[in-house]
Design a protein around this motif. Structure first.
Motif, PDB file in Angstrom:
ATOM      1  N   SER A 255     -22.955 -28.805 -25.477  1.00 51.24           N
ATOM      2  CA  SER A 255     -23.828 -29.121 -26.781  1.00 51.24           C
ATOM      3  C   SER A 255     -23.100 -30.401 -27.795  1.00 51.24           C
ATOM      4  O   SER A 255     -21.903 -30.798 -27.219  1.00 51.24           O
ATOM      5  CB  SER A 255     -23.010 -27.784 -27.514  1.00 51.24           C
ATOM      6  N   GLY A 260     -27.419 -32.776 -26.177  1.00 52.68           N
ATOM      7  CA  GLY A 260     -26.212 -31.986 -25.643  1.00 52.68           C
ATOM      8  C   GLY A 260     -26.056 -32.394 -24.352  1.00 52.68           C
ATOM      9  O   GLY A 260     -24.612 -31.991 -24.014  1.00 52.68           O
ATOM     10  N   SER A 282     -27.483 -27.906 -25.496  1.00 54.07           N
ATOM     11  CA  SER A 282     -28.086 -27.434 -26.749  1.00 54.07           C
ATOM     12  C   SER A 282     -27.616 -28.647 -27.810  1.00 54.07           C
ATOM     13  O   SER A 282     -26.611 -29.338 -27.569  1.00 54.07           O
ATOM     14  CB  SER A 282     -27.692 -26.287 -27.266  1.00 54.07           C
ATOM     15  N   GLY A 288     -31.891 -31.883 -26.873  1.00 55.13           N
ATOM     16  CA  GLY A 288     -30.772 -30.810 -26.267  1.00 55.13           C
ATOM     17  C   GLY A 288     -30.391 -31.023 -24.653  1.00 55.13           C
ATOM     18  O   GLY A 288     -29.375 -31.036 -24.596  1.00 55.13           O
ATOM     19  N   ASN A 311     -33.235 -25.920 -22.170  1.00 53.00           N
ATOM     20  CA  ASN A 311     -32.378 -26.905 -23.199  1.00 53.00           C
ATOM     21  C   ASN A 311     -33.142 -26.623 -24.706  1.00 53.00           C
ATOM     22  O   ASN A 311     -34.014 -26.396 -24.832  1.00 53.00           O
ATOM     23  CB  ASN A 311     -32.391 -28.362 -22.958  1.00 53.00           C
ATOM     24  N   ILE A 312     -32.088 -26.888 -25.606  1.00 50.45           N
ATOM     25  CA  ILE A 312     -32.585 -26.282 -27.054  1.00 50.45           C
ATOM     26  C   ILE A 312     -31.944 -27.703 -28.097  1.00 50.45           C
ATOM     27  O   ILE A 312     -31.238 -27.956 -27.876  1.00 50.45           O
ATOM     28  CB  ILE A 312     -31.946 -25.031 -27.587  1.00 50.45           C
ATOM     29  N   ASN A 314     -32.730 -28.518 -32.522  1.00 49.24           N
ATOM     30  CA  ASN A 314     -32.968 -27.806 -33.519  1.00 49.24           C
ATOM     31  C   ASN A 314     -33.336 -28.609 -34.891  1.00 49.24           C
ATOM     32  O   ASN A 314     -33.046 -28.369 -35.946  1.00 49.24           O
ATOM     33  CB  ASN A 314     -31.965 -26.827 -34.136  1.00 49.24           C
ATOM     34  N   ASP A 321     -36.387 -30.779 -27.366  1.00 50.96           N
ATOM     35  CA  ASP A 321     -35.487 -29.577 -26.666  1.00 50.96           C
ATOM     36  C   ASP A 321     -35.186 -30.177 -25.263  1.00 50.96           C
ATOM     37  O   ASP A 321     -33.594 -29.917 -25.067  1.00 50.96           O
ATOM     38  CB  ASP A 321     -36.085 -28.380 -26.420  1.00 50.96           C
TER      39      ASP A 321
END
Length: 445
Positions: A255, A260, A282, A288, A311-312, A314, A321
């Motif tokens: 992360s 990430g 992430s 991400g 994967n994220i 935001n 992502d």
């Protein structure tokens, strides 16, 4: 010196001629020997090997190695070393281009623990005067402290090491003016920093960064004092001019604020990301899995045969992502070249537009793509870190054989191409019931 009395029956004049001829030959040989001695005295470096069994001996070896003008090997014996302060190797000129190798008995056998760090600095006065030095660290575990390497024009190799639970700078930091940085066959887990939770690689001017066959899991890059300024949970790679190659790595559960799994910045040159697996990474902002920042229009980004799963990021609907590419960092509204082929993404990637939730490229005028899929790669046991492919995986035989920087072998050391076509991801599926393609040769079949 003359060879007299060897031919007593020869005429007198012949005898004198023989003395003259042999004397000339001997003088020539002596002059040649003198030349060889002078050459070796000024050009041959005789290395020294140090055997280390405790922190005091470790520091003593580094101190002597920094001043003896030789190619040095520091063998650190098996055991756990309680390092409570900084172990220093410092020179102002790269030890005149000599080599330093620090090697343990194995990643799980030689363990450096205790909160201190190992610091290798070949340009301690920061005047840019060193050149040609080689620094290698291999076969050790760094635990609860970190490594640091600084130099100007040197070559650095980090191989077959484990970096675990290191903080305040991540697992290891390599900061050079130019040269090469190679990170291979290492494990980075549970490390934290601001730039590169696992590894931070920085080349201020030109050179090569290669990251291959590593595992990055549970690392983080977050700047809690300055919100949203942590870069590269697994890998931070910064290069002004040259090549960056990232192949055969597994990134899981890392992360960062940006990138990430990987955060990379390239001003000029080529960035290649081939046959990696990015799963469950992430970012609080963008990328991400991967966040790539490209400056000049001439930069080429190659992304081939990778798995991006769950994967994220935001920052909104266009957060990337799995993959975020900023390819107009010089602000001229012309995108760098982005080649995206034969990858497996999560379910919300629009490959035609290049601008979607899982895949976002800010300028797509030089974006090219084909044969990308969005299917469950079917890992064997990702929760417990097993990212091998099941026999029913849609990633089998779906890669591109002529992908840039395609490795000869996969993450496990198996041939990269089995059955005629490369697989997608870090692992090449091999049916255990079916012999390797070349096995019949060994069996004489």
């Amino acid at each position: 010196m003359y060879f007299v009395g060897l031919t007593p029956n020869f005429p007198k004049f012949h005898h004198k001629f023989r003395k003259f001829r042999l004397g000339g030959m001997m003088r020539a040989r002596l002059l040649f020997l003198v030349f060889l001695v002078a050459f070796f005295a000024t050009n041959v470096v005789f290395g020294e090997t140090f055997e280390v069994t405790n922190p005091y001996e470790f520091q003593s070896a580094l101190t002597e190695a920094a001043s003896n003008g030789e190619d040095d090997i520091v063998n650190v014996a098996e055991g756990t070393y309680n390092i409570t302060s900084t172990l220093n190797y410092e020179t102002n000129d790269g030890d005149s281009g000599h080599k330093l190798t620090i090697q343990g008995a194995g990643a799980n056998k030689t363990i450096l623990d205790g909160g201190g760090r190992v610091k290798i600095d070949t340009d301690a006065d920061w005047n840019g005067g060193d050149s040609g030095a080689d620094v290698t660290i291999e076969g050790m575990t760094f635990k609860n402290h970190r490594g640091y390497i600084h130099g100007t024009h040197i070559n650095v190799k980090i191989k077959e090491c484990t970096f675990s639970r290191n903080s305040d700078g991540g697992g290891i930091e390599v900061r050079l003016d130019s040269g090469t940085i190679t990170v291979t066959n290492n494990t980075f887990s549970g490390n934290s920093g601001v730039w590169g939770g696992g590894v931070m690689t920085y080349l201020r001017s030109e050179g090569t960064i290669t990251v291959t066959n590593n595992v990055f899991s549970g690392n983080s890059a977050n700047d809690y004092a300055n919100s949203a300024n942590g870069y590269g949970g697994g890998v931070f790679a910064h290069l002004h001019s040259g090549t960056i190659t990232i192949t055969n790595n597994i990134f899981s559960g890392n992360s960062a604020d940006h990138g990430g799994g990987v955060w990379v910045y390239l001003t000029s040159g080529t960035l290649t990301i081939t046959n990696n697996t990015f799963s469950g990474n992430s970012a609080t902002k963008d990328g991400g899995g991967v966040c790539a920042r490209l400056y000049y229009d001439s930069v080429t980004l190659n992304i081939y045969n990778n798995i991006f799963l769950d994967n994220i990021a935001n920052i909104g609907s266009n957060d990337g992502d799995d993959l975020y590419v900023g390819c107009d960092c010089n602000g001229n509204h012309i995108g760098s070249t982005v080649n995206l082929y034969n990858n497996d993404f999560s379910g919300n990637a629009n490959f035609d537009t290049g601008q979607s939730e899982d895949l976002y490229i800010d300028f797509t005028d030089n974006y090219h793509h084909a044969n990308n899929i969005q299917e469950d790669p079917q890992f064997v046991d990702p929760v417990n870190g097993d990212f091998h492919l099941k026999p029913t995986s849609p990633c089998i035989d779906k890669g591109k054989n002529d992908a840039p920087e395609l490795p000869d072998t996969d993450f496990d050391g198996d041939p990269r191409i089995i059955g005629g076509t490369v697989d997608i991801g870090a692992d090449e599926y091999r049916n255990p019931a079916k012999p390797m393609p070349w096995l019949h040769l060994l069996l004489g079949e």
